[in-house]
Design an enzyme around this catalytic site. Structure first.
Site, short mmCIF file in Angstrom:
data_model
loop_
_atom_site.label_atom_id
_atom_site.label_comp_id
_atom_site.label_asym_id
_atom_site.label_seq_id
_atom_site.Cartn_x
_atom_site.Cartn_y
_atom_site.Cartn_z
N PRO A 93 -9.98 3.52 -9.17
CA PRO A 93 -9.53 3.31 -7.79
C PRO A 93 -8.31 4.17 -7.51
O PRO A 93 -7.36 4.18 -8.29
CB PRO A 93 -9.17 1.81 -7.75
CG PRO A 93 -9.77 1.23 -9.00
CD PRO A 93 -9.83 2.33 -10.00
N MET A 94 -8.33 4.91 -6.40
CA MET A 94 -7.19 5.73 -5.99
C MET A 94 -6.96 5.55 -4.51
O MET A 94 -7.88 5.74 -3.70
CB MET A 94 -7.42 7.20 -6.34
CG MET A 94 -7.39 7.50 -7.83
SD MET A 94 -7.65 9.26 -8.21
CE MET A 94 -9.44 9.36 -7.98
N ALA A 95 -5.73 5.16 -4.15
CA ALA A 95 -5.40 4.87 -2.77
C ALA A 95 -5.62 6.08 -1.87
O ALA A 95 -5.16 7.19 -2.18
CB ALA A 95 -3.95 4.41 -2.67
N CYS A 127 -0.85 -0.09 -10.79
CA CYS A 127 -0.24 0.77 -9.77
C CYS A 127 1.27 0.90 -10.00
O CYS A 127 1.97 -0.11 -10.06
CB CYS A 127 -0.50 0.22 -8.38
SG CYS A 127 0.17 1.27 -7.06
#
Length: 382
Positions: free
Chosen positions: A26-28, A113
């Site tokens: 997951p990458m913002a 994160c």
């Protein structure tokens, strides 16, 4: 030449078989539905592709942006959502909402994160330092998830003096977590320095009961095979290595399946992917111009290593329509071969950061007073 993979056991995430054992991190602002579509197309639909971070408070409150971020294409299976939260009750409500409304098939919890706006609330990679709070969140999530598998992604710890990953791994096993992924860096390292793959190996030895996935410094299919060989991990999680390079997932599938082939597209092929990426973003957002504007951040990643002048790079970075973007791409020397060195590190590399934490956070790893629903972020996407 990609090294051929040895025969590997199947990676199972609850009822889901992930073969080859490759996961999109997951990458913002990156791993939205359009980017997941590109990666999945190049992989032939093989692997696991996780959404960008969804804040539990925003999900429960049905924030408009968040409800868009949890959209999955009909072809995505299993549907994988990553949740961020610091309050066990709110996390539990979000998980129950996902189950009741059939929003996903797999839930990943974010404890990795390192972004200051997250850690200063006690979330992300700061949270595992508070062992009782971590346990409470995992217990609530697993209880509400029912048959849905719950996994976690974490870092080594806050800094070298405050490592948490072994304790967190043991808590995860005790609370029924299906698998753990470890980024071999601390919060203080952010994305700098070198990922500690030895920590991944130690975690695998520490929690043999569940799959351990390794993350950090996977820039090529060879890196993924080497990580599994050196650490004994059960799968790999790929993040920054695929920025501007969604075809990396095709390379990974080839490597794990033993064909050894890899994609080295000429600039014309890269330009075609760029235009498709921007088009998908516009369709997803519902506005072509906003889609092209959102795509701008990807331009430098796609063009890494190619001979493209600074004036053209600046022009591409301010485009606002597909026609404009396509026209500018046609002005490039599109017959350029894949450049040497383009497979290396990409994305942010800063390290040795001062970690933003709540006041007194490090005084006692077992004192969780003052951490509650007011510490939740109210928007998703990191």
């Amino acid at each position: 030449m990609t090294t051929l993979a040895p025969a590997l056991p199947l990676l199972r995430i609850g009822p889901h078989t992930v073969q080859p054992p490759v996961v999109l991190a997951p990458m913002a602002g990156i791993t939205n539905a359009p980017f997941r579509t590109l990666c999945r197309e190049f992989s032939g639909g093989k692997g696991l592709f996780v959404s960008e971070m969804i804040t539990t408070r925003a999900l429960v409150e049905r924030n408009e942006k968040t409800m868009q971020l949890i959209h999955f294409d009909a072809s995505e299976t299993p549907r994988s959502i990553q949740l961020y939260g610091v309050d066990p009750v709110t996390v539990g409500k979000a998980v129950r909402m996902i189950v009741d409304e059939d929003l996903a098939d797999h839930i990943d919890l974010n404890f990795g994160c390192p972004v200051p706006k997250v850690t200063r609330k006690g979330g992300g990679s700061a949270l595992p330092y508070k062992r009782p709070l971590l346990r409470a969140i995992l217990r609530e999530a697993v209880a509400e998830a029912g048959d849905l598998p719950v996994t976690i992604k974490m870092r080594k710890g806050i800094d070298d003096d405050h490592t948490t990953y072994l304790d967190a791994g043991r808590i995860a096993v005790e609370e029924g977590i299906t698998a753990v992924a470890l980024h071999g860096r601390t919060t203080a390292q952010h994305y700098g320095g070198t990922a500690d793959w030895d920590a991944i190996a130690r975690l695998k030895e520490h929690v043999p009961e569940i799959p351990v996935l390794g993350n950090g410094d996977i820039w090529s299919a060879d890196d993924a095979l080497r990580m599994m060989r050196e650490t004994g991990c059960d799968g790999v999680v790929v993040g920054r290595g695929c920025l501007g390079r969604p075809w990396l997932f095709g390379d990974l599938v080839s490597a794990f399946e033993g064909t050894g082939t890899r994609q080295e597209p000429v600039l014309r092929q890269v330009a075609d992917v760029m235009l498709r990426h921007a088009t998908l973003l516009g369709e997803w957002i519902g506005d072509e111009s906003r889609g092209v504007i959102d795509f701008r951040k990807h331009v430098a990643w796609y063009l890494k290593g190619f001979a493209v002048g600074s004036d053209m790079r600046r022009k591409l970075a301010v485009t606002s329509s597909l026609e404009e973007l396509g026209g500018q791409l046609q002005e490039l020397d599109l017959d350029q071969p894949w450049p040497d060195g383009a497979d290396g590190p990409r994305g942010r590399t800063s390290g040795n950061n001062r970690v933003a934490l709540p006041d007194g956070w490090l005084k006692d790893p077992y004192d969780c007073a003052g951490v509650g629903a007011d510490a939740e972020l109210d928007t998703s996407g990191g």
